[in-house]
Design a protein around this motif. Structure first.
Motif, PDB file in Angstrom:
ATOM      1  N   GLN A 338      73.435  36.986   8.753  1.00  0.00           N
ATOM      2  CA  GLN A 338      73.465  36.161   9.956  1.00  0.00           C
ATOM      3  C   GLN A 338      73.681  34.719   9.534  1.00  0.00           C
ATOM      4  O   GLN A 338      72.759  34.078   9.028  1.00  0.00           O
ATOM      5  N   TYR A 340      75.495  30.916  10.677  1.00  0.00           N
ATOM      6  CA  TYR A 340      75.900  30.179  11.866  1.00  0.00           C
ATOM      7  C   TYR A 340      77.403  30.362  12.119  1.00  0.00           C
ATOM      8  O   TYR A 340      78.186  30.264  11.167  1.00  0.00           O
ATOM      9  N   ASN A 342      76.280  32.875  14.184  1.00  0.00           N
ATOM     10  CA  ASN A 342      75.447  34.039  14.501  1.00  0.00           C
ATOM     11  C   ASN A 342      73.977  33.804  14.167  1.00  0.00           C
ATOM     12  O   ASN A 342      73.096  34.416  14.761  1.00  0.00           O
ATOM     13  N   ALA A 438      77.116  37.941  17.975  1.00  0.00           N
ATOM     14  CA  ALA A 438      76.498  36.660  18.335  1.00  0.00           C
ATOM     15  C   ALA A 438      75.984  36.650  19.768  1.00  0.00           C
ATOM     16  O   ALA A 438      75.441  35.645  20.224  1.00  0.00           O
ATOM     17  N   GLY A 519      80.790  32.072  20.148  1.00  0.00           N
ATOM     18  CA  GLY A 519      79.331  32.182  20.072  1.00  0.00           C
ATOM     19  C   GLY A 519      78.703  33.107  21.081  1.00  0.00           C
ATOM     20  O   GLY A 519      79.106  34.259  21.223  1.00  0.00           O
ATOM     21  N   LYS A 520      77.756  32.586  21.837  1.00  0.00           N
ATOM     22  CA  LYS A 520      76.810  33.409  22.579  1.00  0.00           C
ATOM     23  C   LYS A 520      77.332  33.926  23.914  1.00  0.00           C
ATOM     24  O   LYS A 520      76.670  34.738  24.556  1.00  0.00           O
TER      25      LYS A 520
END
Length: 604
Positions: A338, A340, A342, A438, A519-520
């Motif tokens: 993990q 970034y 994630n 993510a 991303g998210k």
């Protein structure tokens, strides 16, 4: 003791081998002919040789005597791109390292190297994906002089490594090693950077505050430290065995970095066609190496851009690899890293926790990677399950051991997620990629009315006007390779993230790209067929219900698309050089095939 090869890995590998039978045979025949045609400079005229040797200065006598191999350096140096700035002084050092083993080295040529971070949201981004084809063509020009017994590729970032590999594979009879320069030191915490970006998107932070935050993150020579496309490239070069083992994430300017660079030169000189350990690039990059690259991408939560680059790179070696293969592998490969965006730590933290040595060791032990590939190292992929270091001034490799940080790296037996987080979604809106690694699992399904846009600026304007403060599927169409070069739409992320944080169900559907920094927010990206020419997204209208579900693999609408007339194709834009890329847009194939004009025209 290592487990036997995982059933899914075996199944997908065999399918790829079978699908590639004819094209792989044709490729191997090509590089065999090239080895015969370009392998002996004694048949080259003295006038040709004189031109090639004239600028070699102190290496002239060695070149004339032909006592050792001559190494071609293809460099993507420029000092606007932080990751490539260190390459400025590499050629002089690499030539010295070559002389140490009786070899010579010459800069064969340069390639462009654009930065997607600089062109995000700007018109230059519409040249980005096709810069990969330009880089491949530039690499071919560099190596076309038939003066080289091996090659070194100096490149790191988004389109540069795929382009260098695609170009150099057409000269696959040459041993070739990729030489990274490493990541910059860590800057401000990634969560702080993300926080300021969202504040700016909401109008709660000034432009000066945003710039200060960004420069606190991107601050010195070296690769950007988040796990985007550039660092995913480096991960894949390790998984394919095309680096000196452990080279990916050693920082610029260190003694260890220089020792690895030196080893790259010594090694490429040792694996040439006249050696007893001949390791040509075209034999190294085979079906198993491509599968390893895909497995590494899934195990580390790497860039979605490689759903496009991997098929294109594979085709350059005569290998057929598609999204069905990637999605099926994703179901078997656990997420064990993990980084970034994630996770919270960057690639420096990842490397310090065990890095690629740990990842490769875990995958090999679990039967999730092909150990028996031909690498540029001294053995097989097992060499890459160790980490490099210095014993006084000598380069050595050591066992990695357990993860030093289980918030970043975990064993296969205790992964962050049981699958690799790269899923195929499909339906009457086409086929697309959904990166789940993510995205919170509770957000994997979004069903909401859509709002149609045809550029990023319109999305930003609607967001600022409050028109998107609801459950919504944002559709951004006419962003495919034939429409406008398939730009990254990463500037949408902060605004869509704000809407999600406000409690709305939000998703993005697009025939454009979202990059390794996606991303998210749930997103169906690289949607194919693209909207241009009447693809499914061109048939959608504002308010149509759209369903996106990573669990069931759905990308669909209840609307009767067959009864509709598609939205008209937009007129092509000019300026920033976009007009001279018209040929590439016109001949580009679909995202799943690699979105390449060059490969299509070449019949590959």
């Amino acid at each position: 003791m290592s487990k036997p090869l995982h059933d899914t890995l075996h199944k997908v590998t065999q399918r790829v081998i079978e699908n590639s039978t004819a094209s792989r045979r044709a490729y191997l025949d090509l590089i065999a002919r090239e080895a015969d045609n370009m392998g002996d400079r004694s048949a080259v005229s003295c006038s040709n040789l004189a031109h090639a040797f004239a600028g070699a200065l102190e290496d002239q006598s060695a070149l004339v005597a032909a006592k050792g191999p001559n190494i071609g350096i293809v460099t993507a140096y420029n000092d606007m791109l932080s990751a490539h700035q260190p390459y400025g002084r590499y050629p002089d050092r690499l030539k010295i390292y070559a002389r140490e083993v009786g070899a010579t080295a010459q800069v064969a040529g340069g390639t462009p190297a654009m930065c997607d971070g600089v062109t995000q949201g700007e018109t230059g981004m519409e040249l980005s994906l096709f810069s990969r084809d330009v880089i491949a063509l530039s690499t071919a020009v560099a190596l076309s002089h038939a003066m080289y017994d091996g090659a070194l590729m100096l490149g790191i970032c988004d389109k540069i490594v795929p382009g260098l590999l695609m170009g150099s594979l057409r000269f696959g009879h040459l041993p070739t090693i990729f030489v990274p320069s490493g990541p910059m030191p860590s800057g401000i915490p990634n969560k702080e950077k993300q926080r300021v970006r969202q504040l700016y998107a909401e109008g709660k932070a000034s432009r000066a505050e945003l710039l200060a935050s960004e420069m606190g993150s991107y601050h010195s020579p070296g690769t950007c430290t988040f796990f985007g496309t550039a660092n995913s490239n480096q991960m894949m070069m390790e998984m394919m065995g095309l680096h000196i083992p452990g080279s990916a994430f050693i920082q610029p300017g260190t003694k260890l970095r220089q020792a690895l660079d030196r080893e790259a030169v010594h090694r490429v000189a040792a694996i040439g066609p006249k050696s007893a350990d001949y390791r040509p690039l075209g034999r190294c990059v085979d079906e198993k190496a491509i599968i390893n690259a895909a497995v590494g991408l899934l195990a580390t939560g790497g860039s979605t851009n490689h759903a496009i680059h991997l098929p294109a790179m594979a085709r350059a070696a005569g290998v057929i690899f598609d999204w069905d293969d990637l999605s099926e592998l994703s179901g078997a490969v656990p997420l064990i890293a993990q980084i970034y965006p994630n996770g919270s730590g960057d690639v420096n933290h990842f490397h310090n926790a065990g890095g690629m040595g740990f990842v490769i060791g875990e995958l090999l032990e679990a039967g999730l990677a092909h150990r028996d590939i031909l690498t540029v190292g001294r053995g097989d992929l097992s060499d890459y399950a160790r980490e490099p270091g210095l014993d006084e001034d000598a380069l050595v490799w050591r066992d990695v051991g357990a993860s030093m940080d289980d918030t970043m790296l975990r064993p296969v037996a205790h992964p962050f997620k049981p699958d690799g987080g790269m899923r195929l979604v499909a339906g009457n809106l086409g086929r697309a990629c959904f990166k789940t690694s993510a995205v919170d699992e509770a957000r994997w399904t979004v069903e909401a009315p859509c709002r149609i846009f045809e550029d990023q600026a319109s999305v930003a304007a609607a967001f600022k006007a409050g028109e998107l403060d609801r459950d919504v599927v944002v559709v951004v169409r006419f962003q495919g390779p034939r429409a406008n070069g398939m730009p990254e739409l990463h500037k949408l992320t902060p605004a869509l993230g704000v809407l999600q944080d406000r409690g709305f169900k939000v998703a993005l559907v697009t025939d454009g790209r979202m990059s390794g920094a996606s991303g998210k927010v749930p997103a169906a990206i690289h949607c194919t067929p693209e909207a241009l020419g009447g693809g499914p997204l061109a048939l959608l209208r504002d308010g149509d219900m759209v369903r996106l579900c990573a669990k069931t693999g759905a990308l669909s609408t209840d609307a009767d698309l067959a009864a509709r007339i598609p939205a008209p194709d937009p007129a092509p834009e000019s300026g920033t050089g976009r007009e001279i890329f018209t040929m590439m847009r016109r001949f580009a194939d679909g995202a799943e095939q690699g979105a390449s004009a060059m490969m299509t025209v070449a019949g590959l």
